[in-house]
Scaffold this active site. Structure first.
Site, PDB file in Angstrom:
ATOM      1  N   ASN A  60      -5.405   2.827 -12.837  1.00 13.98           N
ATOM      2  CA  ASN A  60      -4.437   1.838 -12.349  1.00 13.98           C
ATOM      3  C   ASN A  60      -3.034   2.403 -12.515  1.00 13.98           C
ATOM      4  O   ASN A  60      -2.793   3.234 -13.385  1.00 13.98           O
ATOM      5  CB  ASN A  60      -4.567   0.551 -13.180  1.00 13.98           C
ATOM      6  CG  ASN A  60      -3.623  -0.542 -12.723  1.00 13.98           C
ATOM      7  OD1 ASN A  60      -3.475  -0.791 -11.525  1.00 13.98           O
ATOM      8  ND2 ASN A  60      -2.970  -1.202 -13.659  1.00 13.98           N
ATOM      9  N   HIS A  85       0.861   1.000 -13.216  1.00 11.88           N
ATOM     10  CA  HIS A  85       1.567  -0.206 -13.658  1.00 11.88           C
ATOM     11  C   HIS A  85       3.069   0.103 -13.736  1.00 11.88           C
ATOM     12  O   HIS A  85       3.459   1.140 -14.284  1.00 11.88           O
ATOM     13  CB  HIS A  85       1.039  -0.639 -15.028  1.00 11.88           C
ATOM     14  CG  HIS A  85       1.662  -1.915 -15.488  1.00 11.88           C
ATOM     15  ND1 HIS A  85       1.256  -3.145 -15.011  1.00 11.88           N
ATOM     16  CD2 HIS A  85       2.685  -2.161 -16.333  1.00 11.88           C
ATOM     17  CE1 HIS A  85       2.006  -4.083 -15.555  1.00 11.88           C
ATOM     18  NE2 HIS A  85       2.880  -3.518 -16.363  1.00 11.88           N
ATOM     19  N   GLY A 101       0.776  -1.237   0.000  1.00  8.78           N
ATOM     20  CA  GLY A 101       0.000   0.000   0.000  1.00  8.78           C
ATOM     21  C   GLY A 101       0.804   1.283   0.000  1.00  8.78           C
ATOM     22  O   GLY A 101       0.314   2.321   0.446  1.00  8.78           O
ATOM     23  N   SER A 102       2.026   1.250  -0.566  1.00  9.75           N
ATOM     24  CA  SER A 102       2.801   2.498  -0.560  1.00  9.75           C
ATOM     25  C   SER A 102       2.201   3.530  -1.523  1.00  9.75           C
ATOM     26  O   SER A 102       2.256   4.741  -1.257  1.00  9.75           O
ATOM     27  CB  SER A 102       4.273   2.239  -0.871  1.00  9.75           C
ATOM     28  OG  SER A 102       4.455   1.888  -2.217  1.00  9.75           O
ATOM     29  N   ASN A 103       1.616   3.087  -2.620  1.00  8.22           N
ATOM     30  CA  ASN A 103       0.940   4.044  -3.519  1.00  8.22           C
ATOM     31  C   ASN A 103      -0.309   4.618  -2.862  1.00  8.22           C
ATOM     32  O   ASN A 103      -0.607   5.812  -3.013  1.00  8.22           O
ATOM     33  CB  ASN A 103       0.589   3.371  -4.851  1.00  8.22           C
ATOM     34  CG  ASN A 103       1.760   3.358  -5.811  1.00  8.22           C
ATOM     35  OD1 ASN A 103       2.162   4.404  -6.311  1.00  8.22           O
ATOM     36  ND2 ASN A 103       2.331   2.191  -6.044  1.00  8.22           N
TER      37      ASN A 103
HETATM   38  C1  GAR Z   1       3.469  -1.134  -7.481  1.00  9.18           C
HETATM   39  O1  GAR Z   1       4.779  -1.218  -7.992  1.00  9.18           O
HETATM   40  C2  GAR Z   1       2.450  -1.140  -8.618  1.00  9.18           C
HETATM   41  O2  GAR Z   1       2.900  -0.449  -9.748  1.00  9.18           O
HETATM   42  C3  GAR Z   1       2.331  -2.623  -8.884  1.00  9.18           C
HETATM   43  O3  GAR Z   1       2.333  -3.220  -7.618  1.00  9.18           O
HETATM   44  C4  GAR Z   1       3.102  -2.413  -6.715  1.00  9.18           C
HETATM   45  C5  GAR Z   1       2.250  -2.118  -5.505  1.00  9.18           C
HETATM   46  O4  GAR Z   1       2.988  -1.472  -4.521  1.00  9.18           O
HETATM   47  N1  GAR Z   1       1.135  -2.913  -9.608  1.00  9.18           N
HETATM   48  C6  GAR Z   1       1.040  -3.863 -10.520  1.00  9.18           C
HETATM   49  O5  GAR Z   1       1.972  -4.590 -10.813  1.00  9.18           O
HETATM   50  C7  GAR Z   1      -0.322  -3.993 -11.169  1.00  9.18           C
HETATM   51  N2  GAR Z   1      -0.286  -4.938 -12.219  1.00  9.18           N
HETATM   52  P1  GAR Z   1       2.263  -0.770  -3.288  1.00  9.18           P
HETATM   53  O6  GAR Z   1       1.333  -1.817  -2.674  1.00  9.18           O
HETATM   54  O7  GAR Z   1       3.379  -0.423  -2.349  1.00  9.18           O
HETATM   55  O8  GAR Z   1       1.526   0.421  -3.794  1.00  9.18           O
END
Ligand code: GAR
Length: 204
Positions: free
Chosen positions: A107, A109, A12-14
């Site tokens: 989204n 990516h 969940g950093s995003n």
């Molecule tokens: C991020 O790098 C995002 O771009 C990727 O998962 C990670 C989630 O990190 N998403 C995908 O690969 C979608 N196909 P987060 O949980 O720290 O936000």
């Protein structure tokens, strides 16, 4: 205030970067709900810490994907959600869900789409030997990682990079462009014309 729901499967950093930019007053939006398909998702803990309503909805508890998604749709409608933000949500939404929230799902990516769709994009980039990769924020359509592109950031791939090294460098850029994209939508500055996303000028 744009009403947002965030879907996340992992750390969940995003999600956090969007929370932080809303809290600082940069994005005129409100996160109504965080939904995770994984009980152990760090995103659930972050939501709890921030006092954001959060739910673990277990897809395995539903007989069909349609039943699971109908539950999600009901929750979102209850909260009047206007934008669904996928932040590391590792499931593909069905055409039914995508149609219901047409042009209202975004989204992020970790590659420069249309290159390296799907899973392990950073490893795909390292293995392919590209010199540059990056990240993409896009609207979600019925394909996988194919919808109209809102924002991208470029990251250099170094010769000695492991997939994890590259992922860490890309993630830093994700934390910049995802809040920027949400801000543009919240300010009503996005117009979709076919595959192209136009960004309207800020009102002075
Ligand atoms: C991020 O790098 C995002 O771009 C990727 O998962 C990670 C989630 O990190 N998403 C995908 O690969 C979608 N196909 P987060 O949980 O720290 O936000």
């Amino acid at each position: 205030m744009l009403k947002i729901a965030v879907f996340a499967s992992g750390r969940g950093s995003n999600f956090q970067s969007i929370i932080d930019n809303i809290k600082s007053g940069d994005i005129p939006a409100e996160i109504k709900l965080l939904i995770s398909d994984r009980q152990d998702a760090g995103a659930l803990k972050r939501a709890e810490h921030e006092g954001i309503e959060h739910l673990f909805i277990d897809p395995d508890h539903f007989e069909t994907k349609a039943d699971y998604e109908e539950e999600l749709i009901g929750l979102l409608e209850n909260d009047g959600v206007e934008l669904v933000v996928l932040a590391g949500y590792m499931r593909i939404l069905s055409p039914l869900f995508v149609k219901h929230f047409q042009n209202q799902i975004i989204n992020i990516h970790p590659s420069l789409l249309p290159a390296f769709k799907g899973l392990d994009s950073q490893k795909q980039a390292v293995d392919y030997g590209v010199k540059y990769s990056g990240c993409t924020v896009h609207f979600v359509d019925q394909g996988m990682d194919t919808g109209p592109i809102i924002k991208q950031a470029v990251v250099e791939v170094k010769a000695e990079d492991s997939a994890d090294d590259l992922a860490a460098r890309i993630l830093k850029e994700e934390h910049k462009i995802y809040p920027e994209a949400v801000k543009l939508i919240a300010e009503g500055r996005i117009k979709i014309e076919g595959r192209k996303v136009k960004i309207l000028k800020e009102e002075k």
